[in-house]
Enzyme design. Structure first.
Site, short mmCIF file in Angstrom:
data_model
loop_
_atom_site.label_atom_id
_atom_site.label_comp_id
_atom_site.label_asym_id
_atom_site.label_seq_id
_atom_site.Cartn_x
_atom_site.Cartn_y
_atom_site.Cartn_z
N CYS B 211 0.83 -1.21 0.00
CA CYS B 211 0.00 0.00 0.00
C CYS B 211 0.86 1.26 0.00
O CYS B 211 0.46 2.28 -0.55
CB CYS B 211 -0.98 -0.01 1.17
SG CYS B 211 -0.38 -0.87 2.61
N THR B 212 2.04 1.19 0.61
CA THR B 212 2.97 2.32 0.54
C THR B 212 3.36 2.56 -0.91
O THR B 212 3.39 3.69 -1.40
CB THR B 212 4.24 2.04 1.37
OG1 THR B 212 3.85 1.77 2.70
CG2 THR B 212 5.20 3.22 1.34
#
Ligand SMILES: [Zn+2]
Lengths: 183, 450
Positions: B211-212
């Site tokens: 998700c980063t």
């Protein structure tokens, strides 16, 4: 040291099959550890497992999760597992085969689950991952978005999120994107 | 004439080590004026990897008196290799590393034969590896090390007192470098820890949260991993990414660049892309030279006994000053790869189900609900139900038949064992020996006795 006199006397013939060992395939330490993991599986009642390549290939398998509560209740979601020979040094590679409207799973099936990447530790096992995947369906998380739109809807309008999930699972469009039926 | 003189001079120092007695020599060392030639003639050494370390190793081993060398590497030469992989020239780009390296060393060191193998290490069968007296590793991946380790350890046999049988010990010398740091280690299976005994020495690769990468990239590496892990799949449905294909790498590079621009991040380069995707840390030529020298010397010591071997793990750090430290790591006696396991003698008439029962009664095992696997064949699985069903029919078959009628071999079982009233799950290595079956030719024996 190597006994040079032995080597000098050694003929090619005893190098070949010295111990009556059949030249069959080798099993990596990772495969053995996986064998243990699989033989100890304790699947939640929402989950079933299958081995598309038969009983001797445990390194590639699929699980199917059918959540019994939450937004995704009644849907069926298939995940593929690819386990490398470096397991458990390396985490298994997990992808979601079912196209799903979910904040933490993107449309290509990438899954944002911490224990699959940054928080993986060799003491974890396949069971842990399966429980983690189950958790994704009961507690979708808008803070670690892979599907940005779905995360925003979950955060700002849970009611709309719920109806979007229902529509997607029944087979239909959410915005521009079509989701095949998975109920 | 000049060549002949140079040839004589080349071995002068080596002969001082091998032809003279000494006080700090290895156990059983027999000095001899012909020892160097005997090593050259009779010892076969395999070098795994012909990259930065491999080039150094081939040169060092050839100059240490080894004359029968094989080298295996699946890679081809890239321009970026040329700064340190000194056996290669610009016109070699695209050719096999193993082939070119072998040719170059043979041109320079007369009398040495280097056979090259341009293939994957998994392409060779066990017998290929068994032909070598010693294996020297110049690899950059845990996976490849672990594979060679398991192959070398698979030749190891133990006698009935759980002592390693000397003829079955396949020594390995493993070198590794990462930037300014490196290690050299000696692995004598059954005596010193094998690679798997302390695999925890190798830190796992840094993995960024997906998700980063997707939402909040902050570094050039984040942009590269985004292109590699997420964008590639979006753009190439189903086509697997191949890190060794320059076209694929170029694609990831250009996508990473676009992403970096979008988020105002600098520092994405082609070589960083390669580095992140293949987890490569920039190589330092002198680190390779230092580590290779240590490895080649250990190989010479193992085969000649001219000095005691490294015991057993050397780490070198040239980052801040220069530090060299030797640590004597201990074996994991329960290691599935190199440990003795538990010896079990069986009649050829034992069925798999009787064998499973025996495991529960065995005084050292007390294994309940064991699942059994033999060289990649799952003979019986207690769980999950789908595998239990698929393997159930084996229960009534003879274990001897299920193991391909071999007189003895290793088999692995996992199950639960009870110790001091506490149940723990475990995975065990068993050395199964069938009574009354000799040698590798059971069928012939039967034919003869009938
Ligand atoms: Zn070991």
């Amino acid at each position: 040291m190597i006994n040079l006199f032995k080597i000098k006397g050694q003929k090619r013939e005893d190098a070949a099959n010295a111990n009556g060992r059949a030249p069959v395939k080798k099993q990596s330490a990772g495969e053995l550890r996986l064998h243990k993991d699989i033989s100890e599986l304790n699947l939640p009642k929402t989950t079933t497992i299958s081995f598309p390549n038969g009983k001797d290939d445990l390194m590639n398998f699929e699980i199917s999760i059918r959540p019994d509560e939450g937004y995704y209740q009644g849907g069926t979601f298939i995940f593929t597992f690819q386990v490398s020979p470096s397991y458990p040094h390396e985490p298994p590679k997990v992808k979601c085969k079912t196209k799903v409207y979910h904040p933490n799973i993107d449309l290509e099936g990438n899954v944002c689950l911490n224990i699959l990447r940054e928080d993986w530790k060799p003491v974890l096992n396949i069971n842990t991952v399966i429980y983690g995947l189950n958790l994704l369906f009961t507690q979708p998380n808008d803070e670690d978005p892979l599907n940005h739109d779905a995360a925003a809807v979950l955060r700002d309008n849970p009611k709309l999120f719920e109806s979007n999930v229902r529509r997607a699972m029944a087979g239909g469009y959410v915005g521009q994107i079509y989701f095949p039926r998975c109920i | 004439m000049a060549n002949a003189l140079a040839e004589q001079g080349r071995w002068r120092d080596l002969d001082k080590l091998l032809a003279r007695p000494g006080n700090i020599v290895g156990h059983g060392f027999e000095h001899s004026p012909t020892l160097r030639e005997e090593i050259g003639e009779f010892v076969r050494v395999l070098v795994v990897g012909a990259g930065g370390l491999g080039c150094e190793l081939l040169k060092d081993l050839a100059l240490s008196g080894f004359k029968n060398i094989d080298v295996i590497d699946m890679d081809t030469i890239e321009v970026s290799n040329l700064n340190r992989q000194f056996l290669f020239r610009l016109q070699d780009v695209g050719k096999s590393k193993a082939e070119v390296a072998a040719k170059r060393v043979m041109e320079r060191v007369s009398g040495v034969t280097i056979v090259s193998h341009f293939c994957r290490i998994e392409d060779k069968d066990l017998e290929f590896y068994n032909d070598f007296n010693i294996i020297v590793l110049g690899l950059d991946s845990i996976e490849a090390r672990s594979y060679i380790n398991s192959v070398a350890c698979s030749f190891l046999e133990y006698d009935c007192d759980d002592k390693p049988v000397p003829e079955t010990v396949k020594p390995m010398v493993d070198g590794g470098t990462e930037g300014f740091k490196g290690h050299a280690r000696v692995i004598l299976p059954g005596t010193t820890p094998c690679f798997e005994c302390n695999i925890w020495l190798f830190p796992p690769q840094v993995k960024f949260p997906l998700c980063t990468l997707a939402e909040t990239p902050r570094t050039a590496a984040h942009c590269i991993e985004y292109a590699h892990l997420i964008k590639w799949d979006e753009a190439h449905s189903g086509k697997a990414f191949d890190a060794d294909d320059p076209v694929h790498m170029q694609w990831v590079y250009s996508e990473a660049l676009k992403r970096a621009e979008l988020f105002g991040i600098t520092g994405v380069t082609y070589s960083l892309t390669q580095g992140v995707v293949k987890n490569i840390i920039p190589a330092i030529a002198s680190t390779n030279a230092i580590i290779s020298a240590a490895c080649a010397l250990e190989a010479l010591k193992i085969v000649s006994g001219c000095s005691k071997t490294l015991s057993n793990y050397l780490t070198y750090n040239g980052l801040e000053g220069t530090h060299i430290k030797v640590t004597d790591f201990v074996r994991d006696m329960d290691c599935l790869v190199c440990g003795p396991g538990t010896l079990i003698e069986l009649d050829t008439s034992v069925t798999l189900s009787q064998f499973i029962e025996l495991l529960g009664e065995h005084p050292n095992l007390h294994l309940s609900k064991p699942s059994v696997t033999y060289r990649g064949n799952n003979l019986y699985m207690q769980s999950p139900p789908i595998l239990e069903e698929m393997t159930r029919s084996n229960l009534l078959l003879l274990l001897f038949d299920l193991m391909g009628k071999v007189p003895k071999d290793t088999i692995h079982v996992s199950g639960t064992t009870e110790k001091d009233g506490k149940k723990t799950s475990c995975l065990r290595k068993l050395r199964v020996v069938f009574k009354g079956v000799v040698g590798g030719s059971t069928d012939m024996d039967i034919a003869r006795s009938s």
